[in-house]
Design a protein around this motif. Structure first.
Motif, short mmCIF file in Angstrom:
data_model
loop_
_atom_site.label_atom_id
_atom_site.label_comp_id
_atom_site.label_asym_id
_atom_site.label_seq_id
_atom_site.Cartn_x
_atom_site.Cartn_y
_atom_site.Cartn_z
N LEU A 176 4.52 14.00 17.98
CA LEU A 176 5.94 14.37 17.83
C LEU A 176 6.62 13.61 16.70
N GLY A 177 6.55 12.27 16.74
CA GLY A 177 7.26 11.46 15.77
C GLY A 177 6.82 11.68 14.33
N PRO A 178 5.52 11.57 14.03
CA PRO A 178 5.07 11.76 12.65
C PRO A 178 5.42 13.13 12.08
N SER A 179 5.39 14.18 12.90
CA SER A 179 5.69 15.52 12.39
C SER A 179 7.13 15.61 11.91
N VAL A 180 8.06 15.01 12.64
CA VAL A 180 9.46 15.00 12.21
C VAL A 180 9.61 14.19 10.94
N ARG A 181 9.00 13.02 10.90
CA ARG A 181 9.11 12.14 9.73
C ARG A 181 8.58 12.85 8.48
N GLN A 182 7.45 13.52 8.60
CA GLN A 182 6.86 14.21 7.45
C GLN A 182 7.75 15.35 6.95
N ALA A 183 8.53 15.95 7.86
CA ALA A 183 9.37 17.09 7.49
C ALA A 183 10.65 16.67 6.80
N ILE A 184 11.14 15.44 7.03
CA ILE A 184 12.47 15.08 6.53
C ILE A 184 12.46 14.07 5.39
N VAL A 185 11.36 13.36 5.20
CA VAL A 185 11.34 12.31 4.17
C VAL A 185 10.98 12.91 2.82
N VAL A 214 -5.73 1.18 5.16
CA VAL A 214 -4.29 1.19 4.86
C VAL A 214 -3.98 2.24 3.80
N LEU A 215 -4.74 2.21 2.71
CA LEU A 215 -4.49 3.15 1.61
C LEU A 215 -4.79 4.59 2.01
N PHE A 216 -5.93 4.80 2.70
CA PHE A 216 -6.31 6.16 3.06
C PHE A 216 -5.34 6.75 4.07
N ASP A 217 -5.04 6.00 5.13
CA ASP A 217 -4.16 6.53 6.18
C ASP A 217 -2.77 6.86 5.63
N THR A 218 -2.24 5.96 4.79
CA THR A 218 -0.91 6.20 4.22
C THR A 218 -0.93 7.41 3.29
N ALA A 219 -1.97 7.51 2.46
CA ALA A 219 -2.07 8.63 1.53
C ALA A 219 -2.25 9.95 2.27
N SER A 220 -3.05 9.96 3.34
CA SER A 220 -3.29 11.21 4.07
C SER A 220 -2.03 11.69 4.78
N VAL A 221 -1.27 10.76 5.36
CA VAL A 221 -0.02 11.14 6.03
C VAL A 221 0.98 11.67 5.01
N ALA A 222 0.99 11.08 3.81
CA ALA A 222 1.93 11.51 2.76
C ALA A 222 1.49 12.82 2.10
N GLY A 253 0.82 -1.21 0.00
CA GLY A 253 0.00 0.00 0.00
C GLY A 253 0.85 1.25 0.00
N GLY A 254 1.94 1.26 0.77
CA GLY A 254 2.83 2.41 0.78
C GLY A 254 3.48 2.66 -0.57
N ALA A 255 3.87 1.58 -1.24
CA ALA A 255 4.48 1.71 -2.57
C ALA A 255 3.46 2.24 -3.58
N LEU A 256 2.22 1.77 -3.49
CA LEU A 256 1.18 2.23 -4.41
C LEU A 256 0.87 3.71 -4.19
N VAL A 257 0.81 4.12 -2.93
CA VAL A 257 0.53 5.52 -2.62
C VAL A 257 1.61 6.43 -3.20
N ASP A 258 2.87 5.98 -3.21
CA ASP A 258 3.95 6.78 -3.80
C ASP A 258 3.86 6.84 -5.33
N THR A 267 6.16 5.80 5.57
CA THR A 267 5.03 5.77 6.50
C THR A 267 4.57 4.34 6.73
N ALA A 268 4.46 3.56 5.66
CA ALA A 268 4.00 2.18 5.78
C ALA A 268 4.99 1.32 6.57
N VAL A 269 6.29 1.49 6.30
CA VAL A 269 7.30 0.72 7.03
C VAL A 269 7.24 1.05 8.52
N SER A 270 7.13 2.33 8.85
CA SER A 270 7.09 2.75 10.25
C SER A 270 5.84 2.24 10.95
#
Length: 429
Positions: free
Chosen positions: A332-341, A121-129, A68-73, A350-353
């Motif tokens: 805390l964690g997701p905000s840092v991840r979203q800023a650096i990836v 899976v698809l929605f949550d990963t896409a929304s975070v990305a 799902g993470g690969a498809l979202v990308d 996102t999916a791996v984490s």
């Protein structure tokens, strides 16, 4: 213009549409998750079936999370969210109609739950990305946005939704599912109004599993991302062990009845809501890395306190502290991840984490149940506290302020270089 006005200005109107969609969808989720077991009780009283239903909620992430993470990308994330919500709406309409016509049985209910999980899976990963695209990957802005999203999800999904779901089910067993379907429809139509992201450049098609492996490799070679993934995994192992025996512990050791147990659990939700909105205050005083280390320490102390409590009041205070620390962590964690990836890897990372974190919980539950049977009901809490002390060391080392600041600077420099390279490309007719 004062600081509050500046902070508000940094959250564009498009985010408020995301927020509205998330709020309504969270309310619908709360309604669904309280009504689902009530509907299942009208079909069966087999405890094994209820175990299967719980496992089905996790299986989509275990089976399809990385894909799902690969498809979202690869896909347009906004369109992915719209289509996924429309499909989930349709599934719930089918469930409501089947319930009215008498065609709904436990097998159909489990199948619908599994398909809804794949959609999640698809929605949550896409929304975070998608959120970093919308907010220009600014960590402070992302932190404020995630605070609002997490707080709303906890308030509506954790407090209001379950109560409303039970009341609606008392009116008719189809009404809660129709209400959740309507929430997905609203979310889909709202997200459809969001800005269309720039079209991704065409790339040679590769095998989807190869794309997933690239995401795994990227995380493994980035120490900060490893820390941000391992941190919740260690925590979920400890929490899984205590959650597995929490009802027994409350009944046999704390001597709580059914009503008391419900109030006992509510204390953790209250703490979680408070912790979510305290995140900004913690960052301003300690930095993100310092806040992560502090919350890890609080989680260890809280679990220890619950394990040695002499009564329900002391244990409830421990649950409040535990909920507050976990609530802060989830922002805390997701905000840092979203800023650096990088954008092209956001879905896979996102999916791996998420998969790393979620996979540890069932292992912890098995270990906690075995430990409680062998030693006693307090043991999972005491051993879990020791595990969380280890997590404090992980947070202090792998997610320190210096490591986070360095990663943010490096990510900003890479984006600037990429923008500079793009600016020199020749214009096309």
């Amino acid at each position: 213009m004062n600081e509050r006005s500046i902070n508000r200005a940094k959250l564009p109107g498009a985010f408020h549409r995301v927020w509205a969609a998330s709020a309504v969808s969270s309310l619908g989720d709360g309604i669904y998750f309280s009504a689902l077991p009530l509907l299942a009780l009208t079909l069966t009283h087999d405890s094994t079936v209820f175990g299967v239903m719980e496992a089905v909620s996790l299986l989509p992430w275990l089976l399809f999370g990385l894909i799902g993470g690969a498809l979202v990308d690869r896909w347009d994330r906004r369109r992915t969210m719209v289509i996924t919500d429309l499909c989930r709406c349709a599934l719930l309409v089918v469930a409501a109609v089947a319930s009215v016509d008498g065609f709904l049985n436990i097998s159909v209910l489990i199948a619908i739950g599994f398909l809804l999980g794949i959609g999640g899976v698809l929605f949550d990963t896409a929304s975070v990305a998608y959120l970093p695209e919308l907010l220009a990957r600014d960590q402070q802005t992302l932190q404020r946005a995630n605070t609002r999203l997490q707080g709303t999800q906890r308030a509506l999904g954790g407090f209001v939704g379950p109560s409303v779901g039970s009341l609606l089910f008392a009116l008719s067993r189809t009404v809660p599912f129709a209400a959740d379907a309507a929430s997905f429809l609203f979310s889909s139509l709202t997200i459809r109004t969001l800005p269309v992201p720039p079209k991704k450049p065409a790339k040679p098609k590769t095998f989807i599993l190869k794309d997933a492996r690239i995401g795994i490799s990227y995380v493994l070679h980035h120490k900060l991302l490893v820390g941000l993934a391992v941190r919740p995994a260690i925590g979920n192992f400890a929490f899984g062990g205590t959650t597995a025996v929490l009802a027994l512990y409350a009944h046999d050791t704390l001597h709580l009845g059914s009503a008391g147990y419900g109030a006992f659990l509510t204390t953790q939700a209250v703490g979680g809501l408070a912790g979510t909105f305290a995140t900004g205050w913690l960052i301003r005083r300690l930095g993100t890395g310092g806040a992560l280390t502090l919350t890890a320490s609080v989680e260890a102390a809280a679990l220890l306190g619950i394990g040695v409590s002499v009564n329900a009041y002391c244990a409830g205070a421990g649950l409040v502290a535990l909920g507050a620390a976990v609530g802060a962590d989830m922002t805390l964690g997701p905000s840092v991840r979203q800023a650096i990836v990088p954008d092209e890897l956001m879905g896979r990372v996102t999916a791996v984490s998420r998969l790393t974190a979620m996979s540890a919980a069932p292992l912890g539950a098995l270990f906690g149940g075995w430990l409680a049977h062998l030693v006693g009901l307090r043991a999972p809490f005491l051993v879990g506290a020791g595990v969380l002390v280890l997590m404090t060391g992980v947070a202090a080392r792998l997610t320190s302020n210096k490591r986070i600041d360095d990663a943010l600077v490096k990510a900003a420099r890479v984006r600037e270089e990429a923008a500079a390279d793009t600016s020199f490309l020749p214009e096309t007719a």
